[in-house]
Motif scaffolding. Structure first.
Motif, PDB file in Angstrom:
ATOM      1  N   PRO A 119      -0.202  12.349  -4.137  1.00 17.04           N
ATOM      2  CA  PRO A 119       0.752  11.247  -4.327  1.00 17.04           C
ATOM      3  C   PRO A 119       1.367  11.298  -5.719  1.00 17.04           C
ATOM      4  CG  PRO A 119      -1.498  10.434  -4.556  1.00 17.04           C
ATOM      5  CD  PRO A 119      -1.609  11.907  -4.239  1.00 17.04           C
ATOM      6  N   PRO A 176       4.276   9.292  -8.057  1.00 17.60           N
ATOM      7  CA  PRO A 176       5.272   8.211  -8.153  1.00 17.60           C
ATOM      8  C   PRO A 176       6.621   8.752  -8.606  1.00 17.60           C
ATOM      9  CG  PRO A 176       3.346   7.790  -9.566  1.00 17.60           C
ATOM     10  CD  PRO A 176       3.258   9.207  -9.108  1.00 17.60           C
ATOM     11  N   GLN A 184       9.797   1.873  -8.277  1.00 20.53           N
ATOM     12  CA  GLN A 184       9.000   3.081  -8.102  1.00 20.53           C
ATOM     13  C   GLN A 184       8.597   3.254  -6.641  1.00 20.53           C
ATOM     14  OE1 GLN A 184       4.687   3.385  -9.058  1.00 20.53           O
ATOM     15  NE2 GLN A 184       5.339   4.427 -10.915  1.00 20.53           N
ATOM     16  N   ARG A 185       8.648   4.475  -6.155  1.00 22.04           N
ATOM     17  CA  ARG A 185       8.157   4.798  -4.804  1.00 22.04           C
ATOM     18  C   ARG A 185       7.187   5.955  -4.956  1.00 22.04           C
ATOM     19  NH1 ARG A 185      11.562   1.818  -0.771  1.00 22.04           N
ATOM     20  NH2 ARG A 185      11.571   3.602   0.608  1.00 22.04           N
ATOM     21  N   LEU A 186       6.445   6.197  -3.902  1.00 20.57           N
ATOM     22  CA  LEU A 186       5.489   7.292  -3.944  1.00 20.57           C
ATOM     23  C   LEU A 186       5.974   8.432  -3.055  1.00 20.57           C
ATOM     24  CD1 LEU A 186       2.838   7.390  -5.487  1.00 20.57           C
ATOM     25  CD2 LEU A 186       1.662   6.708  -3.425  1.00 20.57           C
ATOM     26  N   TRP A 191       4.558  11.658  -1.181  1.00 23.40           N
ATOM     27  CA  TRP A 191       3.321  12.331  -0.780  1.00 23.40           C
ATOM     28  C   TRP A 191       3.641  13.817  -0.661  1.00 23.40           C
ATOM     29  CZ3 TRP A 191      -1.461  10.400  -0.885  1.00 23.40           C
ATOM     30  CH2 TRP A 191      -1.580   9.022  -1.030  1.00 23.40           C
ATOM     31  N   MET A 205       2.223   9.417   6.212  1.00 22.03           N
ATOM     32  CA  MET A 205       1.360   8.523   5.450  1.00 22.03           C
ATOM     33  C   MET A 205       1.692   7.048   5.700  1.00 22.03           C
ATOM     34  SD  MET A 205      -1.138   9.766   3.803  1.00 22.03           S
ATOM     35  CE  MET A 205      -1.493   8.354   2.759  1.00 22.03           C
ATOM     36  N   ARG A 206       2.880   6.798   6.223  1.00 19.25           N
ATOM     37  CA  ARG A 206       3.251   5.397   6.457  1.00 19.25           C
ATOM     38  C   ARG A 206       2.264   4.746   7.423  1.00 19.25           C
ATOM     39  NH1 ARG A 206       9.196   5.054   8.279  1.00 19.25           N
ATOM     40  NH2 ARG A 206       9.493   6.152   6.333  1.00 19.25           N
ATOM     41  N   GLU A 207       1.903   5.479   8.453  1.00 19.44           N
ATOM     42  CA  GLU A 207       0.952   4.934   9.418  1.00 19.44           C
ATOM     43  C   GLU A 207      -0.444   5.501   9.210  1.00 19.44           C
ATOM     44  OE1 GLU A 207       1.800   2.526  11.383  1.00 19.44           O
ATOM     45  OE2 GLU A 207       3.892   2.650  10.746  1.00 19.44           O
ATOM     46  N   GLY A 208      -0.525   6.645   8.552  1.00 24.86           N
ATOM     47  CA  GLY A 208      -1.805   7.336   8.469  1.00 24.86           C
ATOM     48  C   GLY A 208      -2.536   7.083   7.173  1.00 24.86           C
ATOM     49  N   THR A 209      -3.541   7.906   6.938  1.00 24.23           N
ATOM     50  CA  THR A 209      -4.350   7.828   5.724  1.00 24.23           C
ATOM     51  C   THR A 209      -4.428   9.229   5.132  1.00 24.23           C
ATOM     52  OG1 THR A 209      -6.407   8.352   6.871  1.00 24.23           O
ATOM     53  CG2 THR A 209      -5.772   6.027   6.793  1.00 24.23           C
ATOM     54  N   VAL A 210      -4.945   9.313   3.922  1.00 26.56           N
ATOM     55  CA  VAL A 210      -5.143  10.634   3.328  1.00 26.56           C
ATOM     56  C   VAL A 210      -6.058  11.468   4.229  1.00 26.56           C
ATOM     57  CG1 VAL A 210      -6.306  11.815   1.429  1.00 26.56           C
ATOM     58  CG2 VAL A 210      -4.664   9.998   0.949  1.00 26.56           C
ATOM     59  N   GLU A 211      -7.087  10.846   4.729  1.00 27.29           N
ATOM     60  CA  GLU A 211      -8.050  11.570   5.564  1.00 27.29           C
ATOM     61  C   GLU A 211      -7.374  12.123   6.821  1.00 27.29           C
ATOM     62  OE1 GLU A 211     -11.221   9.139   7.163  1.00 27.29           O
ATOM     63  OE2 GLU A 211     -12.645  10.788   6.883  1.00 27.29           O
TER      64      GLU A 211
END
Lengths: 407, 396
Positions: free
Chosen positions: B13, B15, B34-36, B38, B58-64
Motif C-alpha cells: 500500500p 499513499p 490522499q488515496r491509497l 495497492w 482490495m475494495r472488497e478483499g483483504t491483504v490475505e
C-alpha cells in the motif's frame, strides 16, 4: 407549569448549514487515516449545523450529520416541515424542570433523527433558563473526561514511521491536554496480512504506552478487525498484558460465544480492561441485552446523535432497572463540536457515563466558553441549554451561502 | 522468453497525495487529500518487473485474500503464458489466464508491462501501435470546492480552474449535480450554472470544459433543461452522467441538447462493471451516447480492447474513467490513449508521483508518449523505500 411556559415559544424557522473544519488547518492539517475496514477518514470533518428558531428569538443547535449521512438535504427539508408552528411544549412533557415523557406524536421523528432532540433540549433549556443536563436529572459530575479519538492507522498515512507514526501523534494529543487516547486497531481485518497486523497492533499499543507514560489512559478499538481470527485475538490480548489498557472496543462482531472467549482472555491477561461495544445500534437489540445479562459487556456505546438525549436517558433507565452493571460510553466520532457538547451534557446527569469521545476539533464558528478544557476534562456549564452560541457575523459572511431554510 | 517465470510478487500500500483537498461530488462526501494505491509488482527470473494496482480487488478483499489470489494467478507462471500474441500484437489472454483476468482487468496491465519489458517492446506496440503523437488530458480535480470555501462560493471553483490552466491543462472537468444530495435541487442547479459560467469566464474560450453530475439530476428534468439552456453558451464539450442511464432519459437529453443547439457529447458508463451490459448497449445502439467510460484500470487493456472492438462503427468514443487510480492510473491511461483510435482525453487526478519513475513530458495539455518497454515506467526504489515496511511479498 413548565409546559405552559413552553407554549409561548413557537418554532418559526429551521435551517441546516454545512460547516467544515480541519484536524489542524485547511490544507495543512493532519490526515486521520484508516480504521480496520474503512479508507482514510481524511483531514477534515463537517457538521451540518441544525438551527431551530422560535418566534420568541430562541435558537436551539444540533448537528444534523447523521441525517445527511443517511440521506440528503431534501429528506431533512421535507421531514422537518412539520416542526414549523409547533410550540416547544409539543414534544415532551416537562414537569418541575424535568423532561418526563415524549409525546407519541413526535416519537417516530425523534427516534429517526435523534439529533433533533438535542436542538429541542437546547431550546427547552433556554426557554426555562436551565442547562440541558438538568432536564434529565441532577448533576452527578461537574467535569467530563474525554479521550482523543483520532489516532487511526497513522502508520499507513506515513509508512516510513511505522508504529511510531501513531506514537508521535499520541504525544501531540497529550501535549494539547488530553489524558486519554483511543487507538484504532484491527489491522488483521483488511489492510495487513493477519499475523503482521496483529504484531503491528501490539506494537502500536506498546509504542504509545512507552511514549505517553503510565498516567495516560489508553483505549483500543478494533472495529471488529479480529472477526474470524480468534487465535490472533487471543495473541493480541496476551500481547497487551501489562500495558494497562482501559478498554477493548469492538474486537469482534458481537456474539455470545466469541465474547465469552474474549472475556476469559481478558480475565486471564488484562483483568482491569473493560469490554465495550454497541455503537451501531440503539442498545435495546437482543444481542446487547444478552451480552449485558451474561456479564460480557462492561459498557455500551450507542451513538449520541443517533440516540438524542431522551432515548439515551431511557436506555440508561432501562439498564438501571434491569440490574445489569453495564456502563454507558456514547459513540460520538462524527459528532464534532455540538455532538461533544451534547455528550458532556448527557454525561453530567448520567451516573453510568464513563468518558466522552472527542474528535478534538475546534470550530471558529461556535462559542462555548464555559466548556473549559483542562487536564483532559471539560467543565460542565450551568448556562441554559447547551450553552453554545454561534458567531453571527462569521455565519453571515461565510456559511450562510449554503444554508437551507425551512420557514 | 520461454524460460522466464514470475519468481516473486509484492503487494504494497502506497499513499498517493493530491495537490489540494478535493471536496464532495453529487453523492459522496469529501474525497480528501490522499488515496491509497495497492501496488502489485511481479518480478520475472531475469529481473523484469510488471506493475499494476489492485485497488479494485482490495475494495472488497483483504491483504490475505489478495495475496492468495496473486499467488494462484501469477506466482511461478511463465511470462509467455500471460498474453496471446500474434505478429507482435496482443490478441487475447494467454492460455488459462482468462479466468484470472475476467474480474481483475488491472492484472492485464501488469501483463502488458511485464511482457513488454521482457520482450523489449512498448505496451503501445503490443496494443497495435500508436494512433496519436500525444495524449490530451483533463484536470478532474474540480469537485464541490465551493463547499470547502463557502465564503467564495462558485468563485472558488473558477480560481482553481484558472490554476489548472496556469499549470498547463487545456481541459477541465467540473463536478456538478449539487442538487442531488447536498443542496435543494433548484439552489443546487443555480450554483451549478454559476460554477460553469464562472469557470468559462476564468479560463477563456480555448479551454475545453466537461461537466459531470454523477446522476445528480435524476428525476429533475425541468432543472436539467434549465441547466443545459444556461450553460450551452459556455460551450460545454461533454455532459457526463447527468442522469442514471436509461433509454428514455437519454432520448430526452438529446432533445434538450437539440433544442438549445448544443453540440456537446453525452457520456456515461463508468458504473458498468460488466461492459458492455445491456442498458449501455441499448444506449449505444440507439445513438444516444457519444462516449463510453468504464474504468481503465478496472477493466484493463484486454477489457478495453474488447470494448473498442464492440464500439467499432458505432461512433461512440472511448473515454475511460480513471479517477481513483492514483499516479499509476495516469501511466496506464497514457498507454491506452496512445493506442486507441477513438480516445478523447485522459482523466488526470494529478496525484503526486512518489514511487514511479518520471511521467512523460506534459506539453500544451497533452502527455508525450513514453519510449521505454512495457508501460515505459519502473518502480523508483528510492521513492518506494519509505513504503517497503508494508510490503507483502510472496516468492516461488
Amino acid at each position: 407549569m413548565s409546559n405552559r411556559t413552553l407554549d409561548s415559544h413557537v418554532i418559526s424557522k429551521v435551517t441546516v448549514t454545512p460547516v467544515e473544519t480541519y484536524f489542524g488547518s485547511p490544507g495543512k492539517g493532519r490526515i486521520v487515516g484508516r480504521n480496520a475496514k474503512s479508507e482514510n477518514y481524511g483531514h477534515n470533518q463537517r457538521e451540518w449545523l441544525l438551527q431551530v428558531t422560535t418566534n420568541s428569538g430562541l435558537t436551539g443547535l444540533s448537528n444534523a450529520r447523521p441525517g445527511m449521512n443517511a440521506g440528503g438535504i431534501v429528506d431533512l427539508y421535507n421531514d422537518f416541515q412539520d416542526l414549523i408552528g409547533q410550540p416547544l411544549s409539543a414534544f415532551f412533557t416537562v414537569s418541575d424542570g424535568r423532561v418526563t415523557s415524549i409525546n407519541p406524536r413526535w416519537s417516530d421523528l425523534i427516534d429517526r433523527y435523534g439529533f433533533l432532540d438535542v436542538a429541542l433540549f437546547d431550546l427547552i433549556g433556554r426557554a426555562l433558563e436551565k442547562p440541558a443536563y438538568s432536564l434529565l436529572g441532577d448533576k452527578v459530575r461537574s467535569k467530563i473526561e474525554s479521550y482523543d479519538s483520532t489516532l487511526y492507522f497513522q502508520d499507513l498515512v506515513t509508512p516510513s514511521k511505522g508504529a511510531n507514526a501513531v506514537a508521535i501523534e499520541a504525544m501531540e494529543a497529550v501535549a494539547k491536554g488530553w489524558r486519554a487516547l483511543k487507538l484504532k486497531l484491527g489491522r488483521p481485518g483488511k489492510w495487513f496480512e493477519p499475523h503482521a497486523g496483529t504484531y503491528r497492533d501490539i506494537e502500536v499499543v506498546e509504542t504509545v504506552r512507552r511514549a505517553v507514560g503510565d498516567d495516560i489512559k489508553i483505549l483500543v478499538d478494533a472495529n471488529n478487525g479480529y472477526d474470524g481470527r480468534l487465535d490472533l485475538l487471543q495473541e493480541f490480548v496476551r500481547g497487551i498484558s501489562g500495558l494497562s489498557v482501559m478498554w477493548m472496543e469492538e474486537m469482534v462482531t458481537e456474539n455470545v460465544a466469541d465474547y465469552r472467549k474474549l472475556r476469559d482472555w481478558r480475565d486471564k491477561y488484562t483483568p482491569q480492561t473493560m469490554i465495550v461495544d454497541g455503537e451501531g445500534h440503539k442498545g435495546r437489540q437482543t444481542i446487547y441485552w444478552q451480552l449485558m445479562e451474561q456479564g460480557l459487556l462492561d459498557a455500551i456505546q450507542p451513538d449520541m446523535l443517533h440516540m438524542g438525549f431522551w432515548h439515551y436517558h431511557m436506555l440508561a433507565r432501562d439498564i438501571e432497572e434491569s440490574g445489569n452493571h453495564t456502563l454507558i460510553a456514547p459513540h460520538n466520532y462524527n459528532a464534532a463540536y455540538l455532538g461533544l457538547r451534547a455528550d458532556i451534557q448527557f454525561g453530567a446527569a448520567t451516573t453510568r457515563f464513563v468518558i466522552a469521545e472527542d474528535s478534538t476539533l475546534d470550530f471558529e464558528l461556535y462559542q462555548g466558553p464555559e466548556y473549559v478544557f483542562k487536564d483532559g476534562a471539560y467543565d460542565v456549564p450551568d448556562s441554559p441549554g447547551l450553552a453554545v452560541s454561534i458567531d453571527q457575523e462569521l455565519y453571515e459572511r461565510v456559511y450562510k451561502k449554503h444554508e437551507t431554510a425551512i420557514i | 522468453m520461454s524460460s522466464e517465470i514470475i519468481e516473486s510478487v509484492f503487494l504494497t500500500p502506497i499513499p498517493s497525495s493530491y495537490r489540494k483537498e478535493l471536496g464532495k461530488n453529487a453523492y459522496i462526501d469529501n474525497i480528501g487529500m490522499q488515496r491509497l494505491e495497492w501496488v502489485v509488482c511481479a518480478r520475472s527470473s531475469s529481473g523484469a518487473e510488471g506493475i499494476s494496482i489492485a485497488n479494485r480487488l482490495m475494495r472488497e478483499g483483504t491483504v490475505e485474500s489478495t495475496l492468495a489470489y496473486l499467488k494462484s494467478a501469477l506466482l511461478g507462471r511463465e511470462v509467455e503464458q500471460l498474453l496471446e500474441i500474434s505478429e507482435g500484437v496482443v490478441t487475447g489472454a494467454g492460455p488459462g489466464m482468462d479466468r484470472w483476468y475476467r474480474r481483475n482487468g488491472w492484472m492485464t496491465i501488469l501483463a502488458f508491462d511485464l511482457v513488454g519489458k521482457v520482450q523489449g517492446v512498448s505496451a503501445i506496440d503490443l496494443l497495435g501501435g500508436p494512433k496519436h503523437d500525444s495524449v490530451p488530458a483533463y484536470d478532474t480535480t474540480l469537485y464541490f470546492q465551493d463547499f470547502l470555501n463557502p465564503s467564495r462560493g462558485a468563485q472558488q471553483v473558477a480560481d482553481e480552474a484558472y490554476q489548472a490552466l496556469t499549470d498547463g491543462w487545456r481541459a477541465v472537468k467540473l463536478k456538478i449535480g449539487r442538487g442531488g444530495r447536498w443542496m435543494l435541487p433548484e439552489a443546487g442547479m443555480e450554483r451549478d450554472i454559476d460554477v460553469v459560467l464562472g469557470v468559462r469566464e476564468a479560463v477563456g474560450s480555448d479551454v475545453k470544459i466537461y461537466v459531470d453530475a454523477n446522476f445528480g439530476y435524476d428525476n429533475q428534468f425541468d432543472l436539467l433543461d434549465r441547466f443545459i439552456k444556461e450553460v450551452t453558451p459556455a460551450d460545454i464539450f461533454w455532459f457526463e452522467e447527468m442522469i442514471t442511464h436509461s433509454v428514455d432519459g437519454y432520448k430526452q437529453m438529446r432533445e434538450i441538447l437539440a433544442k438549445y443547439g448544443s453540440g456537446a457529447l453525452l457520456t456515461c458508463g463508468e458504473v458498468d462493471r460488466d461492459p458492455i451490459s445491456e442498458i449501455f448497449q441499448d444506449l449505444i445502439d440507439g445513438g444516444l451516447i457519444d462516449g463510453y467510460q468504464p474504468d481503465i484500470v478496472g477493466h484493463g487493456y484486454l477489457g478495453w480492447m474488447d470494448i473498442e472492438r464492440q464500439l467499432a462503427g458505432t461512433g461512440v468514443r472511448t473515454i475511460p474513467h480513471n479517477f481513483g487510480n492514483g499516479s499509476f492510473g495516469t501511466y496506464a491511461s497514457i498507454i491506452w490513449g496512445a493506442a486507441s483510435e477513438t480516445y478523447v482525453s485522459l482523466e488526470d487526478e494529478r496525484a503526486i508521483p512518489c514511487y514511479l519513475t518520471a511521467l512523460p513530458e506534459f506539453i500544451k495539455g497533452a502527455y508525450t508518449l513514453p519510449t521505454g518497454p512495457g508501460l515505459g515506467v519502473d518502480i523508483d526504489y528510492s521513492g518506494y523505500a519509505p513504503h517497503s515496511k508494508h510490503e507483502n511479498r510472496i516468492t516461488v
